[in-house]
Structure formats: structure tokens, C-alpha cells
Write a protein that holds these residues in place. Structure first.
Motif, mmCIF file in Angstrom:
data_model
loop_
_atom_site.group_PDB
_atom_site.id
_atom_site.type_symbol
_atom_site.label_atom_id
_atom_site.label_comp_id
_atom_site.label_asym_id
_atom_site.label_seq_id
_atom_site.Cartn_x
_atom_site.Cartn_y
_atom_site.Cartn_z
ATOM 1 N N LEU A 38 0.834 -1.202 0.000
ATOM 2 C CA LEU A 38 0.000 0.000 0.000
ATOM 3 C C LEU A 38 0.877 1.264 0.000
ATOM 4 O O LEU A 38 0.583 2.239 -0.700
ATOM 5 C CB LEU A 38 -0.902 -0.013 1.235
ATOM 6 C CG LEU A 38 -2.243 0.687 1.122
ATOM 7 C CD1 LEU A 38 -3.092 0.068 0.015
ATOM 8 C CD2 LEU A 38 -2.995 0.623 2.439
ATOM 9 N N GLU A 40 3.866 1.508 -1.244
ATOM 10 C CA GLU A 40 4.450 1.645 -2.587
ATOM 11 C C GLU A 40 3.435 2.223 -3.569
ATOM 12 O O GLU A 40 3.790 3.030 -4.438
ATOM 13 C CB GLU A 40 4.936 0.276 -3.097
ATOM 14 C CG GLU A 40 6.157 -0.262 -2.360
ATOM 15 C CD GLU A 40 7.357 0.681 -2.448
ATOM 16 O OE1 GLU A 40 7.540 1.304 -3.512
ATOM 17 O OE2 GLU A 40 8.076 0.807 -1.452
ATOM 18 N N THR A 41 2.209 1.816 -3.424
ATOM 19 C CA THR A 41 1.150 2.342 -4.304
ATOM 20 C C THR A 41 0.992 3.843 -4.124
ATOM 21 O O THR A 41 0.900 4.594 -5.103
ATOM 22 C CB THR A 41 -0.191 1.641 -3.992
ATOM 23 O OG1 THR A 41 -0.009 0.243 -4.116
ATOM 24 C CG2 THR A 41 -1.285 2.084 -4.937
ATOM 25 N N VAL A 42 0.978 4.262 -2.877
ATOM 26 C CA VAL A 42 0.839 5.696 -2.594
ATOM 27 C C VAL A 42 2.041 6.460 -3.145
ATOM 28 O O VAL A 42 1.889 7.537 -3.730
ATOM 29 C CB VAL A 42 0.662 5.926 -1.075
ATOM 30 C CG1 VAL A 42 0.679 7.410 -0.735
ATOM 31 C CG2 VAL A 42 -0.653 5.315 -0.606
ATOM 32 N N LYS A 43 3.217 5.865 -3.005
ATOM 33 C CA LYS A 43 4.434 6.515 -3.545
ATOM 34 C C LYS A 43 4.317 6.668 -5.056
ATOM 35 O O LYS A 43 4.662 7.705 -5.619
ATOM 36 C CB LYS A 43 5.665 5.661 -3.222
ATOM 37 C CG LYS A 43 6.344 6.022 -1.923
ATOM 38 C CD LYS A 43 7.648 5.264 -1.848
ATOM 39 C CE LYS A 43 8.150 5.166 -0.431
ATOM 40 N NZ LYS A 43 9.260 4.187 -0.316
ATOM 41 N N LEU A 44 3.847 5.603 -5.694
ATOM 42 C CA LEU A 44 3.673 5.641 -7.155
ATOM 43 C C LEU A 44 2.709 6.751 -7.563
ATOM 44 O O LEU A 44 2.966 7.513 -8.491
ATOM 45 C CB LEU A 44 3.104 4.309 -7.650
ATOM 46 C CG LEU A 44 4.079 3.227 -8.074
ATOM 47 C CD1 LEU A 44 3.310 1.979 -8.465
ATOM 48 C CD2 LEU A 44 4.928 3.697 -9.253
ATOM 49 N N LEU A 45 1.602 6.802 -6.846
ATOM 50 C CA LEU A 45 0.586 7.818 -7.163
ATOM 51 C C LEU A 45 1.153 9.222 -7.021
ATOM 52 O O LEU A 45 0.917 10.085 -7.867
ATOM 53 C CB LEU A 45 -0.613 7.666 -6.214
ATOM 54 C CG LEU A 45 -1.654 6.623 -6.580
ATOM 55 C CD1 LEU A 45 -2.573 6.356 -5.401
ATOM 56 C CD2 LEU A 45 -2.493 7.116 -7.757
ATOM 57 N N ARG A 46 1.903 9.408 -5.953
ATOM 58 C CA ARG A 46 2.423 10.756 -5.683
ATOM 59 C C ARG A 46 3.579 11.118 -6.606
ATOM 60 O O ARG A 46 3.998 12.281 -6.645
ATOM 61 C CB ARG A 46 2.831 10.865 -4.219
ATOM 62 C CG ARG A 46 1.589 10.839 -3.335
ATOM 63 C CD ARG A 46 1.886 10.890 -1.860
ATOM 64 N NE ARG A 46 0.633 10.836 -1.089
ATOM 65 C CZ ARG A 46 0.568 10.679 0.210
ATOM 66 N NH1 ARG A 46 1.677 10.562 0.921
ATOM 67 N NH2 ARG A 46 -0.599 10.631 0.827
ATOM 68 N N SER A 47 4.088 10.118 -7.317
ATOM 69 C CA SER A 47 5.201 10.402 -8.235
ATOM 70 C C SER A 47 4.701 10.880 -9.604
ATOM 71 O O SER A 47 5.492 11.315 -10.428
ATOM 72 C CB SER A 47 6.050 9.146 -8.416
ATOM 73 O OG SER A 47 5.351 8.201 -9.222
ATOM 74 N N ILE A 48 3.428 10.787 -9.832
ATOM 75 C CA ILE A 48 2.903 11.207 -11.135
ATOM 76 C C ILE A 48 2.991 12.733 -11.251
ATOM 77 O O ILE A 48 2.490 13.450 -10.386
ATOM 78 C CB ILE A 48 1.419 10.786 -11.294
ATOM 79 C CG1 ILE A 48 1.282 9.280 -11.244
ATOM 80 C CG2 ILE A 48 0.853 11.291 -12.605
ATOM 81 C CD1 ILE A 48 -0.153 8.820 -11.365
#
Lengths: 227, 192
Positions: A38, A40-48
Motif C-alpha cells: 500500500l 508503494e502504491t501511494v508513492k507511485l501515485l504521488r510520483s505522477i
């Protein structure tokens, strides 16, 4: 416990809950894995990176503001006014129907007036007994009645809910007094079942009811769309 | 800053188009991004952003104060819901339709290959976001892409903070499950 993961990642857990969750994470590999993925998912989202529109949306001339909040509000208000008007029509027609203000002839009045006007001697006349004789041929009075009155005269009395004039109701009353036709209960209930309202009031009730139903449906659809 | 915004709002209420244009410049990026992630199409997002500001211009006399960003994003999210509702039944057949011209600006310090990778990740996440329900998509966009607080999200979505928390938790879990189906497309440092 998993419900706490998102608030934890957002720093929105109070210290007590956070410590309890962290302790659980230490001892539960499944939850540890869940939290990790979870995160990592949030990190991915915030990297957009943010997207940029191809143009600006400023304008030199903005549309004129309507005094009544624009066309949409006007339509909405119109719908409400129409619904209220239809409801008032329905209510008024129902009220008129119940109070009997415009009744062409009140059934109760018709019967009592008829009874008072008719002399008691009329009851023993052959004309009064004739319909009775037609209904019950086996009764003794049928021999006296003959065939003066047409048999159809008794037919409308047997159908409740229809408008019956004072002469016909009088005929019912007379026949029951002889004790040879319909039972007394039928004649007592007949005035309540008969509506004396003119037909235009019934049309008002029908049209008003239909309009209220349709407009309420439209209001519900509009309300759901607004939501 | 907040006082200046309040001044702009007051002037906009009185019909000052310049003041309202300053508010538009301030929030058009956020409104456009929310619309883009919700609808998945840049052209629709532009149209919706324009529509949002037109609606806001008409409605601003009735704005009673408070968080202007939450207010304008609420207008945008309502407009998005209307568009998505009207679209119901029409499914996107090809993912090429989703972001045909999506092209975020490249940072000057970013290497070209990093930019391509970043773009691929953005594309993948944007595609997977569209598979979430509208409600879940909205909270995840507002929280993780726009950085709104739970309280602001509650104002935009008109629900309680508790609902926002649980909806966001479910949205993130669902998105994680969707991304795990495309593990091979994710960069090594983001392997779930």
C-alpha cells in the motif's frame, strides 16, 4: 487493523492507535506485506507529475449572471411551481368533492325530501307496488301490480356508485317499506355510495392526480440528477 | 495570501472579471488535473474545466466563504459526475483512447529515459484509475494527486471524514491490486 493503514500512511493516526498498529505489523507478516504494498502504491501515485492544460481558461468576457441564478434555476423553480399548482388543483377538487358544495343534488336530501313530500297513501297505490311485483314474481303483491311500470325502472337501483335521481331513490324507499324487495341495509348504504359531485369535479380530481404524479416523478428525477 | 484570495472572491462577487481571472489562474491547474484523471481524456478535461469556471462565475455570488479550493473542486467533481453519467454504457475499447495526447512537461534536470519511464508509469496508473469506481477515483485523485486533506476531501465529496478515510483505504487497496496485475511494467524500485 487494515483500515488503519491509509490514515497511518497519511500521518493521521493518533499515537495510541499508531503504536498498536506498529506492534501488530511486527508480529503479522500478512499485514506487514499489505502495508508495504500500500505504501508503494501511494508513492507511485504521488510520483505522477501534474498535467498542464494546453490553454488558459481565463476570459475577457464572462457570461452575464441572470437575476434568478440562470436558466437552470428558472427551470427548477418552474417545475416546483407547476407541482404546487397541480397539487392545489387536486386538493381543491377533493375538498369540493367531500364537502359537496357544488353537488347537483345531495342524495341524502333527495331521499328525505322525497319521503316527506310523498303522501303515505302513495305507498299503497298500484303504481308503487308494480316494480316490487316485477322483482319478486312469487310475492303476493305481484298479482295486484300488473304491468304498468316498466321492469327497467328497478335496474339502476341495484348498481351502487351511479347517480340516481330523487324519483328512483324514492322508489327504492317505497319498495323496501313493503318488505318485498332489497333488504333494508342496501337502501341505507345507497346514499353514501352515490356521489353527487358534478362530472367536471371528477375530471379535476383525475387530471389533478395525474399531473401531481407526473410532476413529482419529474422532480425526483431532477433531484437525483442534481445530486 | 488568504486575505488576498478573499479580496478576489469579494471582487468577483461584485462582477469584477479581472479578479475572477486571477482565481481561475490560481486553480485552473488543479481543476484540469482532477477532470483529466476523472474523465481520462484531455479534450473532455479542457471542456469540463472551462464549464467549471463558467459555473463558478455564475454561482460565486452565493459562495458563503470557507475553502474556495474545495468549493471549486466540488463544482468540477459534480460536472465530472454528470459527464460520466451521460457516458454510461460507452466503454473505452482501446487504452490508446484514454490519454492520446497526454504529455506532461519534462523537467530540465530529468534524463530523457527517466522522463519516458515516468510517463509510462503515469500512463499505467491513469489507465488503472479509470477502472476504479467514480467515488473511489475521486478520493484517490484528491488525496494523492492533489494533496488535499481529509477535511477538504470531505467538503468536496459532501461526506464525513470517516467515510473519506474508509473510501480512500479501499481505493488504494483496489488500485494496488490492479497495479499488481501489471507488475512487469513497474520500475524495479516500485515493484510491489
Amino acid at each position: 487493523m487494515r483500515d488503519l493503514f491509509s490514515p497511518y500512511l497519511d500521518g493521521r493516526l493518533d499515537p495510541v492507535k499508531r503504536d498498536r498498529m506498529l506492534y501488530h505489523i511486527e508480529i503479522c507478516p500478512a499485514c506487514r506485506e499489505e502495508l508495504s504494498t500500500l505504501e508503494e502504491t501511494v508513492k507511485l501515485l504521488r510520483s505522477i507529475p501534474a498535467a498542464f492544460p494546453a490553454r488558459s481558461f481565463t476570459s475577457d468576457v464572462w457570461p452575464r449572471r441572470s437575476a434568478f441564478f440562470g436558466k437552470y434555476r428558472l427551470r427548477e423553480a418552474g417545475l416546483r411551481i407547476a407541482t404546487a399548482a397541480a397539487a392545489m388543483v387536486l386538493f381543491a377538487s377533493l375538498a369540493i368533492g367531500f364537502t359537496g358544495v357544488f353537488d347537483e343534488s345531495s342524495p341524502a336530501q333527495g331521499i328525505t325530501a322525497d319521503n316527506h313530500q310523498k303522501p303515505m297513501t302513495d305507498l299503497s297505490s298500484p303504481a308503487a307496488e308494480t316494480p316490487v311485483g316485477e322483482i319478486t314474481p312469487t310475492s303476493p303483491s305481484s298479482t295486484e301490480g300488473g304491468d304498468i311500470a316498466p321492469p327497467e325502472a328497478t335496474q339502476p337501483n341495484t348498481s351502487p356508485g351511479l347517480f340516481i335521481g330523487s324519483d328512483q331513490t324514492g322508489a327504492i324507499q317505497k319498495s323496501t317499506e313493503t318488505g318485498e324487495s332489497a333488504p333494508p341495509e342496501a337502501t341505507q348504504h345507497t346514499p353514501e355510495l352515490i356521489s353527487g359531485s358534478p362530472s367536471w369535479i371528477r375530471w379535476m380530481q383525475i387530471v389533478g392526480g395525474a399531473m401531481v404524479a407526473v410532476l413529482i416523478s419529474i422532480n425526483i428525477v431532477a433531484w437525483r440528477r442534481r445530486r | 495570501m488568504a486575505n488576498y484570495e478573499e479580496t478576489l472572491i469579494q471582487q468577483s462577487k461584485e462582477g469584477n472579471a479581472d479578479a475572477f481571472n486571477q482565481l481561475v489562474e490560481r486553480y485552473q491547474g488543479q481543476v484540469y488535473n482532477v477532470s483529466l484523471r476523472m474523465l481520462g481524456n484531455p479534450q473532455d478535461a479542457e471542456d469540463l474545466t472551462q464549464e467549471t469556471f463558467v459555473l463558478a462565475w455564475k454561482a460565486i455570488p452565493r459562495f458563503k466563504g470557507g475553502n474556495f479550493r474545495a468549493w471549486i473542486l466540488r463544482i468540477a467533481s459534480n460536472a465530472c459526475t454528470d459527464v460520466l453519467r451521460s457516458r454510461k454504457g460507452h466503454r473505452v475499447d482501446s487504452m490508446d483512447e484514454v490519454f492520446p495526447e497526454y504529455n506532461p512537461l519534462q523537467s530540465e534536470t530529468e534524463a530523457p529515459e527517466d522522463h519516458v519511464l515516468q510517463e509510462e508509469i503515469a500512463q499505467l496508473i491513469s489507465e488503472q484509475l479509470l477502472l476504479l469506481s467514480e467515488e473511489q477515483r475521486l478520493v484517490i485523485i484528491l488525496a494523492d494527486l492533489q494533496g488535499l486533506s481529509y477535511e477538504e476531501i470531505a467538503q468536496v465529496t459532501k461526506c464525513s471524514v470517516g467515510t473519506v478515510k474508509s473510501r480512500l483505504n479501499r481505493a488504494r487497496s483496489n488500485l494496488r491490486d490492479l497495479l499488481l496485475e501489471h507488475k512487469e511494467l513497474l520500475p524495479t524500485e516500485f515493484r510491489l
